[in-house]
Design a protein around this motif. Sequence first.
Motif, short mmCIF file in Angstrom:
data_model
loop_
_atom_site.label_atom_id
_atom_site.label_comp_id
_atom_site.label_asym_id
_atom_site.label_seq_id
_atom_site.Cartn_x
_atom_site.Cartn_y
_atom_site.Cartn_z
N ALA A 183 0.90 -1.10 -0.02
CA ALA A 183 0.23 -0.32 0.24
C ALA A 183 0.86 1.35 0.08
O ALA A 183 1.46 1.28 0.92
N GLU A 184 0.15 1.98 -1.13
CA GLU A 184 1.22 3.41 -1.18
C GLU A 184 -0.07 4.41 -0.57
O GLU A 184 -1.20 4.64 -0.71
N SER A 185 0.21 6.35 0.16
CA SER A 185 0.04 6.88 0.58
C SER A 185 -0.26 8.06 -0.21
O SER A 185 -1.12 9.05 0.11
N LYS A 186 1.16 7.86 -1.54
CA LYS A 186 0.34 9.12 -2.38
C LYS A 186 0.64 8.25 -3.89
O LYS A 186 1.57 7.69 -3.90
N VAL A 187 0.11 9.22 -4.41
CA VAL A 187 -0.17 8.86 -5.98
C VAL A 187 1.44 9.15 -6.70
O VAL A 187 1.68 7.76 -6.93
N GLN A 188 1.94 10.32 -6.13
CA GLN A 188 2.90 10.00 -6.84
C GLN A 188 4.17 9.38 -7.11
O GLN A 188 4.24 9.13 -8.15
N GLU A 189 4.16 8.70 -6.25
CA GLU A 189 5.34 8.24 -4.81
C GLU A 189 5.04 6.60 -5.57
O GLU A 189 5.85 6.19 -6.36
N ALA A 190 3.81 6.58 -6.16
CA ALA A 190 3.12 5.35 -6.74
C ALA A 190 3.91 4.95 -7.24
O ALA A 190 4.47 4.15 -8.12
N LYS A 191 3.19 6.14 -8.29
CA LYS A 191 3.22 5.90 -9.93
C LYS A 191 4.74 5.59 -10.20
O LYS A 191 5.16 4.60 -11.16
N GLY B 12 -3.66 7.19 1.24
CA GLY B 12 -3.62 8.11 1.58
C GLY B 12 -5.01 8.94 0.80
O GLY B 12 -5.22 8.33 -0.01
N HIS B 13 -5.21 10.18 1.19
CA HIS B 13 -6.68 11.28 0.91
C HIS B 13 -6.37 11.53 -0.47
O HIS B 13 -4.95 11.31 -0.94
N LEU B 14 -6.73 10.94 -1.21
CA LEU B 14 -7.18 11.38 -2.75
C LEU B 14 -7.43 12.34 -3.49
O LEU B 14 -8.90 12.48 -3.33
N GLN B 15 -6.75 13.17 -3.74
CA GLN B 15 -7.28 14.42 -4.33
C GLN B 15 -8.44 13.62 -6.22
O GLN B 15 -7.66 13.04 -6.48
N SER B 16 -9.53 14.29 -6.23
CA SER B 16 -10.08 14.28 -7.60
C SER B 16 -9.31 14.61 -8.70
O SER B 16 -8.82 13.49 -10.16
N ASP C 30 -4.94 8.59 -12.20
CA ASP C 30 -4.11 7.64 -12.40
C ASP C 30 -4.31 6.49 -10.94
O ASP C 30 -3.46 5.34 -11.17
N ALA C 31 -4.97 7.19 -10.29
CA ALA C 31 -4.64 6.12 -9.08
C ALA C 31 -5.76 4.89 -9.82
O ALA C 31 -5.49 3.75 -8.88
N ALA C 32 -7.24 4.92 -10.40
CA ALA C 32 -7.71 3.94 -10.52
C ALA C 32 -6.60 3.06 -11.68
O ALA C 32 -6.79 1.62 -12.41
N PHE C 33 -5.37 3.70 -12.33
CA PHE C 33 -4.84 2.79 -12.66
C PHE C 33 -3.66 2.05 -11.87
O PHE C 33 -3.61 0.53 -12.59
N ALA D 190 10.88 10.79 4.56
CA ALA D 190 9.98 11.65 4.93
C ALA D 190 9.17 11.58 3.85
O ALA D 190 7.58 12.18 3.83
N THR D 191 9.78 11.81 2.16
CA THR D 191 9.06 12.26 0.81
C THR D 191 9.43 12.03 0.30
O THR D 191 10.03 11.55 -0.08
N GLY D 192 8.33 10.21 -0.24
CA GLY D 192 9.41 9.68 -1.93
C GLY D 192 10.42 8.88 -1.00
O GLY D 192 10.17 8.46 0.46
N PHE D 193 10.45 8.39 -2.13
CA PHE D 193 12.12 7.39 -1.69
C PHE D 193 13.27 7.50 -2.73
O PHE D 193 13.66 8.62 -4.08
N PRO D 194 14.49 7.03 -2.68
CA PRO D 194 15.71 7.23 -3.08
C PRO D 194 15.32 7.58 -4.08
O PRO D 194 15.13 5.50 -4.68
N ASN D 195 15.98 7.53 -5.33
CA ASN D 195 16.33 7.10 -6.69
C ASN D 195 15.10 7.35 -7.46
O ASN D 195 14.94 6.38 -8.07
N ALA D 196 13.86 8.00 -6.66
CA ALA D 196 12.56 8.60 -7.01
C ALA D 196 13.03 8.85 -8.83
O ALA D 196 11.64 8.52 -9.65
N ARG D 197 13.40 9.80 -9.09
CA ARG D 197 13.64 10.33 -10.33
C ARG D 197 14.59 10.19 -10.87
O ARG D 197 15.72 10.25 -10.30
#
Length: 235
Positions: free
Chosen positions: A54-62, A78-82, A87-90, A228-235
């Motif tokens: 499970a993930e709590s942020k769409v951007q990090e999960a993507k 996590g809280h999901l904005q419309s 992206d979340a549905a995918f 705290a935010t994301g993970f190393p080597n995320a991008r």
Amino acid sequence: MDLEERVRSTRERVMAAAVRSGRAPESVTLVAVSKGRSPEDVRRVSDQGLTLFAESKVQEAKAKISMCPGRLRWHMIGHLQSNKARDAAFLFEMIQSVDSLALAEELNKVAGKIGKTLKILLEVNVAGESTKFGYRPDSVLADLPRINALANLEIHGLMGMAPWTGEVERVRPVFRNLKGLHDQCGGLLGAPMPVLSMGMSGDFEVAIEEGSTLVRIGTALFGPGRFATGFPNAR
Ligand SMILES: *Cc1c(COP(=O)(O)O)cnc(C)c1O
């Protein structure tokens, strides 16, 4: 304890709590919460046989999911904005954090467009904390019939979080209330809902004793010290 030992001992504690509450060990699903963890950590945990994350942020999960083994299944907690609903549905098999009719309607729309039936849980702010997202208990009952009528969503149950307290027994009544609401929702729909998502690293044993069918566990599996935010080597 190393990661392998933490995974083994957490699974044993989950199964023991299920048995203690008179249920089959496999009646409680363990979801590994990988927010703030690297794809390498995810792989090490999945090597121990866990397949649900499970993930709590769409951007990090993507960014992360594409770097993880393909056979894994993912939940959004996590809280999901419309505007991230598409992206979340995918990305996710289940959205545990549906907290408004508007969000449910948006998810229904995007799920329809991509031809997917999306499993959802309704998130409840059981203890009424102003810092947390989620439905007020009475609003869940009010919105339930309308969300249940959305063709591309399947309501599987409720998700809730207990307030943080130093003393674990103080969360027991909160879990008990959520279980009561869960049963009430099942009554309203005319069939019991299969999933009650409650319990995290600090309180999952009490949650299971009070009827949880799905525990969301991060720290007890991966250890302390997530990013705290994301993970190393995320991008
Ligand atoms: C982070 C998180 C968890 C896991 O918390 P731990 O205490 O690390 O087990 C569970 N549920 C939600 C909604 C979370 O955001």
